[in-house]
Design a protein around this motif. Structure first.
Motif, PDB file in Angstrom:
ATOM      1  N   TYR A   8       1.177  -1.018  -0.155  1.00 23.51           N
ATOM      2  CA  TYR A   8      -0.121  -0.224  -0.095  1.00 23.51           C
ATOM      3  C   TYR A   8       0.726   1.087   0.191  1.00 23.51           C
ATOM      4  CZ  TYR A   8      -3.635  -3.513   1.426  1.00 23.51           C
ATOM      5  OH  TYR A   8      -3.699  -4.738   1.484  1.00 23.51           O
ATOM      6  N   TYR A   9       2.028   1.215  -1.059  1.00 26.97           N
ATOM      7  CA  TYR A   9       2.821   2.161  -0.439  1.00 26.97           C
ATOM      8  C   TYR A   9       2.112   3.248  -1.518  1.00 26.97           C
ATOM      9  CZ  TYR A   9       4.373   2.474  -5.403  1.00 26.97           C
ATOM     10  OH  TYR A   9       4.292   2.280  -7.201  1.00 26.97           O
ATOM     11  N   ASN A  10       1.617   3.422  -1.942  1.00 21.89           N
ATOM     12  CA  ASN A  10       0.554   4.673  -2.634  1.00 21.89           C
ATOM     13  C   ASN A  10      -0.068   5.081  -1.781  1.00 21.89           C
ATOM     14  OD1 ASN A  10      -0.917   2.298  -2.710  1.00 21.89           O
ATOM     15  ND2 ASN A  10      -1.521   2.700  -4.910  1.00 21.89           N
ATOM     16  N   THR A  11      -0.551   4.841  -0.678  1.00 20.09           N
ATOM     17  CA  THR A  11      -1.547   5.049  -0.256  1.00 20.09           C
ATOM     18  C   THR A  11      -0.589   6.346   1.313  1.00 20.09           C
ATOM     19  OG1 THR A  11      -1.571   3.199   2.261  1.00 20.09           O
ATOM     20  CG2 THR A  11      -3.048   3.245  -0.669  1.00 20.09           C
ATOM     21  N   ASP A  12       0.392   6.521   1.043  1.00 22.45           N
ATOM     22  CA  ASP A  12       1.627   6.904   2.222  1.00 22.45           C
ATOM     23  C   ASP A  12       2.700   7.188   1.592  1.00 22.45           C
ATOM     24  OD1 ASP A  12       2.768   8.410   4.238  1.00 22.45           O
ATOM     25  OD2 ASP A  12       1.802   6.670   5.477  1.00 22.45           O
ATOM     26  N   PRO A  13       2.528   8.594   1.093  1.00 23.02           N
ATOM     27  CA  PRO A  13       3.949   9.410   0.179  1.00 23.02           C
ATOM     28  C   PRO A  13       5.143   9.175   1.293  1.00 23.02           C
ATOM     29  CG  PRO A  13       1.982  10.640   1.029  1.00 23.02           C
ATOM     30  CD  PRO A  13       1.685   9.367   1.112  1.00 23.02           C
ATOM     31  N   ASN A  14       4.632   9.127   2.615  1.00 19.55           N
ATOM     32  CA  ASN A  14       5.944   9.463   3.758  1.00 19.55           C
ATOM     33  C   ASN A  14       6.779   8.598   3.946  1.00 19.55           C
ATOM     34  OD1 ASN A  14       5.319  11.715   4.778  1.00 19.55           O
ATOM     35  ND2 ASN A  14       3.476  10.330   6.164  1.00 19.55           N
ATOM     36  N   HIS A  15       6.798   7.298   2.963  1.00 21.18           N
ATOM     37  CA  HIS A  15       6.867   6.021   2.851  1.00 21.18           C
ATOM     38  C   HIS A  15       7.600   5.844   1.097  1.00 21.18           C
ATOM     39  CE1 HIS A  15       6.712   4.551   7.139  1.00 21.18           C
ATOM     40  NE2 HIS A  15       5.314   5.128   6.757  1.00 21.18           N
ATOM     41  N   PRO A  16       8.708   5.661   1.065  1.00 23.12           N
ATOM     42  CA  PRO A  16       9.617   6.103  -0.472  1.00 23.12           C
ATOM     43  C   PRO A  16       9.833   4.093  -0.666  1.00 23.12           C
ATOM     44  CG  PRO A  16      11.092   6.391   1.251  1.00 23.12           C
ATOM     45  CD  PRO A  16       9.746   6.692   2.426  1.00 23.12           C
ATOM     46  N   ILE A  17       9.485   3.837  -1.680  1.00 26.43           N
ATOM     47  CA  ILE A  17       9.888   2.929  -2.706  1.00 26.43           C
ATOM     48  C   ILE A  17      11.221   2.465  -3.316  1.00 26.43           C
ATOM     49  CG2 ILE A  17       9.077   3.470  -4.415  1.00 26.43           C
ATOM     50  CD1 ILE A  17       7.930   0.218  -3.758  1.00 26.43           C
ATOM     51  N   PRO A  49      23.052   2.029 -12.320  1.00 28.98           N
ATOM     52  CA  PRO A  49      23.219   3.065 -11.773  1.00 28.98           C
ATOM     53  C   PRO A  49      23.328   4.246 -10.818  1.00 28.98           C
ATOM     54  CG  PRO A  49      20.734   3.153 -12.426  1.00 28.98           C
ATOM     55  CD  PRO A  49      21.250   1.753 -12.508  1.00 28.98           C
ATOM     56  N   GLN A  50      23.765   4.978 -10.334  1.00 25.14           N
ATOM     57  CA  GLN A  50      23.873   5.537  -9.424  1.00 25.14           C
ATOM     58  C   GLN A  50      22.227   5.756  -9.450  1.00 25.14           C
ATOM     59  OE1 GLN A  50      25.851   5.546  -7.019  1.00 25.14           O
ATOM     60  NE2 GLN A  50      27.265   3.953  -8.119  1.00 25.14           N
ATOM     61  N   SER A  51      21.635   5.485  -8.345  1.00 30.48           N
ATOM     62  CA  SER A  51      20.300   5.896  -8.244  1.00 30.48           C
ATOM     63  C   SER A  51      19.637   5.797  -6.789  1.00 30.48           C
ATOM     64  CB  SER A  51      19.156   5.246  -9.083  1.00 30.48           C
ATOM     65  OG  SER A  51      17.751   6.081  -9.113  1.00 30.48           O
ATOM     66  N   ASP A  52      19.144   7.062  -6.620  1.00 31.06           N
ATOM     67  CA  ASP A  52      18.053   7.202  -4.574  1.00 31.06           C
ATOM     68  C   ASP A  52      17.088   6.348  -5.445  1.00 31.06           C
ATOM     69  OD1 ASP A  52      20.377   8.563  -3.336  1.00 31.06           O
ATOM     70  OD2 ASP A  52      18.755  10.119  -3.712  1.00 31.06           O
ATOM     71  N   LEU A  53      15.895   4.754  -6.608  1.00 27.38           N
ATOM     72  CA  LEU A  53      15.778   4.313  -6.705  1.00 27.38           C
ATOM     73  C   LEU A  53      15.695   3.409  -6.869  1.00 27.38           C
ATOM     74  CD1 LEU A  53      12.477   4.453  -6.768  1.00 27.38           C
ATOM     75  CD2 LEU A  53      12.980   5.212  -8.895  1.00 27.38           C
ATOM     76  N   ILE A  54      16.871   3.138  -7.492  1.00 27.30           N
ATOM     77  CA  ILE A  54      17.363   1.776  -8.082  1.00 27.30           C
ATOM     78  C   ILE A  54      18.735   1.183  -7.409  1.00 27.30           C
ATOM     79  CG2 ILE A  54      17.975   0.382  -9.798  1.00 27.30           C
ATOM     80  CD1 ILE A  54      16.212   2.394 -12.041  1.00 27.30           C
TER      81      ILE A  54
END
Length: 538
Positions: A8-17, A49-54
């Protein structure tokens, strides 16, 4: 690493994925299946790549046991163990990769759901099953692991499957009515262990398995659980107690629990064993709120209500919805000596059962008036209040029984015989307390708030009569200096010579053997509140 936060990450933007990539299957139009795992990952690392996401999913070589131990300490689900030279076989499961879990999980078929209670929405628990041929086997039920979002989602999925036809040949016992559904949905369940008859202990819902068919959820033959403790002797830092087929391993038996009295943890355990035949009738079938003081009486202590995943197989438990925390709590049910000793080993110096049993959970066996003094009151005033309460109840025609609290107050019990709700019992206790307060207005009060009532008034506590409220059990030790025990009294003993300090871990068993169990009347047929109110002029 939280499945529900991920789901349910999309219901709470305070928890980044974050997206972790753990393997490389294709590169520049060529499949990588035939390359060894470490070669695939070497190429993968160069591509990320260098990334905060991947992120590249790293690994640990050879130190798998230590890695698993760390995952367990952090209460993670477990680890993946992979052979370094393993190839990739798309769509197939092999022994080259193994999922090693801290908690056991299994797939289960959803066969129905129970009616919700309290403020819980939609439904109470899911009925779980496995299948062998055309035969469905009941393996338990659970409402744990479902939050308000997943409850709604599951409710919506189940509506089109309702057929009100049980798939089981035998009758399934539940606390609330069941709505049966077509056994088509499969879910994954976390559990502590399987009982000898195949039931899941402490099952927790994880998620729906859309990739699984009910025919893949097989009934397994029950296997005896491996013993967590294999030694049967006594060591310096542990002692094993055997009760029939149940063994309880206790830790640090020589730990001092009552420093001024030189009473150890083992002394506490041995005391409860010595009085077990007298205290267990007041515990059986009742949910327990565990007040734990693992550091002894100088430890502030904390309440622990949920049985959790670590309770051994001989410990019974029951999930009940708690309105105060808005979730199901898996309460321990202390039905035997092994469970009582297990609770003592957790640091339960004091024992706190519910006023009702699972048999009629909304109807308590007794009504309680707790005479709770302030620091400025004398114990002779407490005795005066207890006798005034006895006079009111005599006038009402109500049997009543008195015990020391084990601290500074007295407890008066009125047998109710499972005939009245908690609310009805509370209302009756309020009437009694009001009449007592009118008799002794100078130093009694119905005001719960300490600041408002002042420090010279004894509080007549009728609010103990609420569902889920607990009070120290008869024959329970209290975590107080002197190792005092909450002890039943003859009414002739409730006089100016009475002192709660006279009843301790050292002399209670001898007293019981002399007096017998003089408190058993609280479990009797109970009063008639209607008759009592008439006698009091209401």
């Amino acid at each position: 690493p939280s499945f529900q936060l991920l789901q349910y990450y999309n219901t709470d933007p305070n928890h980044p994925i974050k997206y972790y990539v753990f393997d490389l299957l294709h590169l520049n139009g060529h499949d990588m299946y035939s390359l060894p795992l470490l070669e695939r990952k070497k190429l993968l690392k160069e591509l990320i790549p260098q990334s905060d996401l991947i992120h590249y999913s790293d690994h640990v070589i050879e130190d798998g046991q230590a890695f698993f131990d760390i995952s367990r300490e952090k209460n993670l689900e477990g680890i993946m163990a992979k052979k370094c030279d393993s190839l990739y076989f798309p769509g197939k499961r092999t022994n080259e990769w193994l999922k090693i879990k801290h908690n056991q999980t299994t797939e289960a078929i959803i066969a129905g759901f129970t009616t919700s209670t309290g403020s819980r929405k939609y439904f109470g628990a899911l009925i779980l099953a496995t299948k062998s041929g055309e035969t469905y086997t009941y393996i338990g039920h659970t409402g744990s692991g479902l939050n308000i979002i997943s409850l709604k989602e599951m409710w919506d999925k189940l509506q089109s499957l309702i057929n009100n036809k049980s798939p089981f040949k035998q009758k399934i016992k539940t606390n609330t009515p069941v709505t049966w559904v077509k056994p088509e949905l499969v879910c994954e369940i976390k559990f502590a262990e399987k009982t000898n008859d195949g039931k899941l202990r402490h099952p927790i819902f994880l998620h729906v398995r859309n990739d699984k068919k009910p025919t893949e959820v097989k009934t397994e033959k029950p296997t005896k659980q491996a013993k967590a403790i294999t030694n049967t002797g006594e060591k310096k830092n542990s002692k094993i107690y055997t009760f029939g087929s149940s063994k309880v391993v206790t830790s640090n038996p020589q730990k001092i629990y009552f420093p001024d009295d030189n009473v150890t943890k083992q002394d506490v355990i041995d005391y409860y064993i010595s009085v077990s035949e007298y205290i267990l009738p007041y515990l059986k079938g009742r949910p327990e709120s565990l007040l734990r003081n693992p550091g002894g009486i100088n430890d502030k202590g904390f309440f622990h209500k949920d049985a959790g995943d670590t309770a051994p197989g001989f410990v019974k438990s029951q999930k009940l919805f708690s309105e105060s925390v808005n979730k199901d709590i898996d309460y321990i049910i202390c039905d035997n000596q092994a469970t009582l000793t297990y609770m003592n080993n957790l640091g339960c110096i004091e024992i706190n059962p519910w006023h009702s049993t699972l048999k009629k959970i909304d109807y308590p066996d007794y009504i309680i008036i707790d005479i709770d003094p302030s620091d400025k009151n004398t114990f002779s005033q407490v005795v005066e209040v207890a006798n005034a309460t006895k006079k009111v109840l005599d006038r009402a025609g109500a049997d009543c029984f008195c015990k020391t609290s084990g601290s500074s107050g007295l407890h008066i019990y009125i047998p109710a015989g499972k005939k009245y709700t908690y609310e009805q019992g509370k209302d009756f206790a309020l009437i009694v307390c009001t009449l007592v307060q009118e008799m002794l207005p100078g130093f009694t009060t119905l005001e719960r708030n300490l600041k408002k009532r002042g420090n010279k008034h004894i509080y007549l506590d009728y609010l103990q009569n609420r569902k889920g409220q607990t009070i120290s059990c008869v024959y329970s030790l209290r975590p107080k200096a002197g190792a005092t025990v909450s002890t039943p009294l003859l009414w002739k003993e409730v006089n100016k010579n009475l002192s709660p300090k006279n009843f301790t871990i050292h002399n209670t068993l001898k007293r019981i053997k002399n007096t017998g169990d003089i408190f058993s009347g609280i479990l009797g047929k109970g009063i008639s509140i209607t008759d009592c109110l008439k006698n009091l002029g209401y």
